[in-house]
Write a protein that holds these residues in place. Sequence first.
Motif, PDB file in Angstrom:
ATOM      1  N   ILE A   1       0.867  -1.410   0.054  1.00  0.00           N
ATOM      2  CA  ILE A   1       0.025   0.058  -0.128  1.00  0.00           C
ATOM      3  C   ILE A   1       1.084   1.275   0.059  1.00  0.00           C
ATOM      4  CG2 ILE A   1      -1.572   1.586   1.148  1.00  0.00           C
ATOM      5  CD1 ILE A   1      -2.627  -1.500   2.374  1.00  0.00           C
ATOM      6  N   GLY A   2       1.954   1.277   0.690  1.00  0.00           N
ATOM      7  CA  GLY A   2       2.856   2.343   0.680  1.00  0.00           C
ATOM      8  C   GLY A   2       2.299   3.306   1.814  1.00  0.00           C
ATOM      9  N   SER A   3       1.826   2.793   2.887  1.00  0.00           N
ATOM     10  CA  SER A   3       1.117   3.824   3.879  1.00  0.00           C
ATOM     11  C   SER A   3       0.856   3.032   5.038  1.00  0.00           C
ATOM     12  CB  SER A   3      -0.415   4.088   3.248  1.00  0.00           C
ATOM     13  OG  SER A   3      -1.083   4.836   4.432  1.00  0.00           O
ATOM     14  N   VAL A   4       1.262   3.537   6.235  1.00  0.00           N
ATOM     15  CA  VAL A   4       1.385   3.078   7.668  1.00  0.00           C
ATOM     16  C   VAL A   4       0.381   3.930   8.472  1.00  0.00           C
ATOM     17  CG1 VAL A   4       2.727   2.445   9.623  1.00  0.00           C
ATOM     18  CG2 VAL A   4       3.065   1.593   7.603  1.00  0.00           C
ATOM     19  N   ASN A   5      -0.437   3.317   9.346  1.00  0.00           N
ATOM     20  CA  ASN A   5      -1.443   4.174  10.217  1.00  0.00           C
ATOM     21  C   ASN A   5      -1.240   3.444  11.603  1.00  0.00           C
ATOM     22  OD1 ASN A   5      -3.075   1.836  10.082  1.00  0.00           O
ATOM     23  ND2 ASN A   5      -4.940   2.806  10.421  1.00  0.00           N
TER      24      ASN A   5
ATOM     25  N   LEU B   1     -12.928   7.816  -4.128  1.00  0.00           N
ATOM     26  CA  LEU B   1     -12.727   9.073  -4.334  1.00  0.00           C
ATOM     27  C   LEU B   1     -11.539   9.440  -3.593  1.00  0.00           C
ATOM     28  CD1 LEU B   1     -16.017  10.854  -4.673  1.00  0.00           C
ATOM     29  CD2 LEU B   1     -14.628  10.252  -6.540  1.00  0.00           C
ATOM     30  N   GLY B   2     -10.197   9.543  -3.824  1.00  0.00           N
ATOM     31  CA  GLY B   2      -9.048  10.043  -3.398  1.00  0.00           C
ATOM     32  C   GLY B   2      -8.217   8.791  -3.196  1.00  0.00           C
ATOM     33  N   ALA B   3      -6.724   9.412  -3.518  1.00  0.00           N
ATOM     34  CA  ALA B   3      -5.545   8.207  -3.436  1.00  0.00           C
ATOM     35  C   ALA B   3      -4.704   8.561  -2.611  1.00  0.00           C
ATOM     36  CB  ALA B   3      -5.216   8.030  -5.010  1.00  0.00           C
ATOM     37  N   GLY B   4      -4.866   9.122  -1.421  1.00  0.00           N
ATOM     38  CA  GLY B   4      -4.207   9.419  -0.471  1.00  0.00           C
ATOM     39  C   GLY B   4      -3.872   8.167   0.468  1.00  0.00           C
ATOM     40  N   GLY B   5      -3.250   8.066   1.709  1.00  0.00           N
ATOM     41  CA  GLY B   5      -3.062   7.134   2.519  1.00  0.00           C
ATOM     42  C   GLY B   5      -4.272   6.022   2.483  1.00  0.00           C
TER      43      GLY B   5
ATOM     44  N   GLY C   1      -7.280   6.153   1.030  1.00  0.00           N
ATOM     45  CA  GLY C   1      -7.551   5.838  -0.350  1.00  0.00           C
ATOM     46  C   GLY C   1      -6.830   4.737  -0.986  1.00  0.00           C
ATOM     47  N   ARG C   2      -5.564   4.615  -0.628  1.00  0.00           N
ATOM     48  CA  ARG C   2      -4.721   3.504  -1.059  1.00  0.00           C
ATOM     49  C   ARG C   2      -5.145   2.188  -0.340  1.00  0.00           C
ATOM     50  NH1 ARG C   2       0.112   5.245  -3.642  1.00  0.00           N
ATOM     51  NH2 ARG C   2       1.164   3.308  -3.024  1.00  0.00           N
ATOM     52  N   ALA C   3      -5.196   2.430   0.934  1.00  0.00           N
ATOM     53  CA  ALA C   3      -5.411   1.278   1.540  1.00  0.00           C
ATOM     54  C   ALA C   3      -6.830   0.502   1.269  1.00  0.00           C
ATOM     55  CB  ALA C   3      -5.430   1.575   3.143  1.00  0.00           C
ATOM     56  N   ILE C   4      -7.809   1.524   1.101  1.00  0.00           N
ATOM     57  CA  ILE C   4      -9.086   0.964   0.753  1.00  0.00           C
ATOM     58  C   ILE C   4      -9.346   0.302  -0.433  1.00  0.00           C
ATOM     59  CG2 ILE C   4     -11.465   1.686   0.540  1.00  0.00           C
ATOM     60  CD1 ILE C   4     -11.121   3.816   2.616  1.00  0.00           C
ATOM     61  N   ALA C   5      -8.667   0.930  -1.556  1.00  0.00           N
ATOM     62  CA  ALA C   5      -8.548   0.533  -2.964  1.00  0.00           C
ATOM     63  C   ALA C   5      -7.775  -1.079  -2.927  1.00  0.00           C
ATOM     64  CB  ALA C   5      -7.872   1.395  -3.695  1.00  0.00           C
ATOM     65  N   TYR C   6      -6.596  -1.303  -2.462  1.00  0.00           N
ATOM     66  CA  TYR C   6      -6.040  -2.290  -2.331  1.00  0.00           C
ATOM     67  C   TYR C   6      -6.543  -3.437  -1.641  1.00  0.00           C
ATOM     68  CZ  TYR C   6      -2.685  -5.633  -0.707  1.00  0.00           C
ATOM     69  OH  TYR C   6      -1.928  -6.864  -0.188  1.00  0.00           O
TER      70      TYR C   6
ATOM     71  N   LEU D   1      -2.044   3.344  -8.344  1.00  0.00           N
ATOM     72  CA  LEU D   1      -2.970   1.994  -7.727  1.00  0.00           C
ATOM     73  C   LEU D   1      -3.553   1.006  -8.634  1.00  0.00           C
ATOM     74  CD1 LEU D   1      -5.207   4.141  -5.417  1.00  0.00           C
ATOM     75  CD2 LEU D   1      -2.766   3.645  -5.320  1.00  0.00           C
ATOM     76  N   GLU D   2      -3.041   1.300 -10.106  1.00  0.00           N
ATOM     77  CA  GLU D   2      -3.417   0.143 -10.937  1.00  0.00           C
ATOM     78  C   GLU D   2      -2.581  -0.969 -10.750  1.00  0.00           C
ATOM     79  OE1 GLU D   2      -3.525   1.983 -15.007  1.00  0.00           O
ATOM     80  OE2 GLU D   2      -5.399   2.962 -14.569  1.00  0.00           O
ATOM     81  N   LYS D   3      -1.414  -0.890 -10.130  1.00  0.00           N
ATOM     82  CA  LYS D   3      -0.778  -2.056  -9.608  1.00  0.00           C
ATOM     83  C   LYS D   3      -1.414  -3.142  -8.831  1.00  0.00           C
ATOM     84  CE  LYS D   3       1.663   0.073  -5.837  1.00  0.00           C
ATOM     85  NZ  LYS D   3       2.944   0.655  -5.405  1.00  0.00           N
ATOM     86  N   PHE D   4      -2.450  -2.520  -8.216  1.00  0.00           N
ATOM     87  CA  PHE D   4      -3.524  -3.320  -7.313  1.00  0.00           C
ATOM     88  C   PHE D   4      -4.740  -4.000  -8.112  1.00  0.00           C
ATOM     89  CE2 PHE D   4      -2.846   0.092  -3.685  1.00  0.00           C
ATOM     90  CZ  PHE D   4      -1.553  -0.224  -3.782  1.00  0.00           C
ATOM     91  N   GLY D   5      -4.666  -3.839  -9.460  1.00  0.00           N
ATOM     92  CA  GLY D   5      -5.660  -4.085 -10.209  1.00  0.00           C
ATOM     93  C   GLY D   5      -6.880  -3.378 -10.243  1.00  0.00           C
ATOM     94  N   VAL D   6      -6.976  -2.071  -9.892  1.00  0.00           N
ATOM     95  CA  VAL D   6      -7.827  -1.364  -9.863  1.00  0.00           C
ATOM     96  C   VAL D   6      -7.748  -0.502 -11.030  1.00  0.00           C
ATOM     97  CG1 VAL D   6      -8.035  -1.211  -7.414  1.00  0.00           C
ATOM     98  CG2 VAL D   6      -6.943   0.661  -8.512  1.00  0.00           C
TER      99      VAL D   6
END
Length: 270
Positions: free
Chosen positions: A83-87, A124-128, A130-135, A156-161
């Motif tokens: 994802i490239g994001s940590v929470n 809607l949104g490709a921030g931290g 949005g990336r996690a949700i899409a993945y 994010l297309e690397k996730f298949g979206v």
Amino acid sequence: MINTQLYGLIGKPVEHSLSPAIHNALFKKHKINAVYLPFEVDDLESAVKGARALGIQGLNVTMPYKERILEFLDGISDDAKVIGSVNTIVNREGKFVGYNTDGIGALKALKRFVEIKNKRILVLGAGGAGRAIAYTLSKLTEVVVLNRTERKAKELEKFGVKGEKLSKGRLEYYSSWADIVINATPIGMNEDRSPVPGELLKKNQVAFDIVYSPLETRLLMEAREAGCLTIDGLWMLVYQGAESFRLWTGIKPDVEFMRNVALEVLKNVQ
């Protein structure tokens, strides 16, 4: 209070966060000698060094540091790496290990109300967040992400979206296409704005807003009026927080209890 464990939230701003109330209530409920504090951070590197020096056992990470925090960690979970994001950070014997619970939080919030399989989802949104949700959702169904910066959407297309630049035409098209519309941007947070014009929403769609202040955002209000099923951001907050708490303590907490704590706080600040 001898040997009190310290947990916290780092980000900017953090004063609006419900996480301290939720996690402190959980520590009390489970008789854990710990406290959770919000830390507004200007210098991320120094903050992480300070957290290590203080022996902080766990941290949540919020905007704007969910992506930048990766460079200061000793390890990252496989999902967080992709994802490239940590929470969420867990102190494992002095090593700071990063996880992402946003995707799990969104997935569980959605599953509480709707069957996801074979549903078409617009994020809607490709921030931290949005990336996690899409993945996470892309593993289960078809997902399209619209974002103001095309490059971040295309990443994010690397996730298949399918990732596209946000435009009026694409918003109109994909709002009609989608069974579920998710706002993963800050639009609507403590303001009377919506990322989707009300007239684009239609009956029997699902509208999910990760913003939880106000609890019913303009997007959710207009979606409800259009006949949509609405899901507020507090559900995602408590589910992702529950996963963080499990990672820190090994305890799977009661999300209903967490939500009730958060609702009490919101009631008192409004």
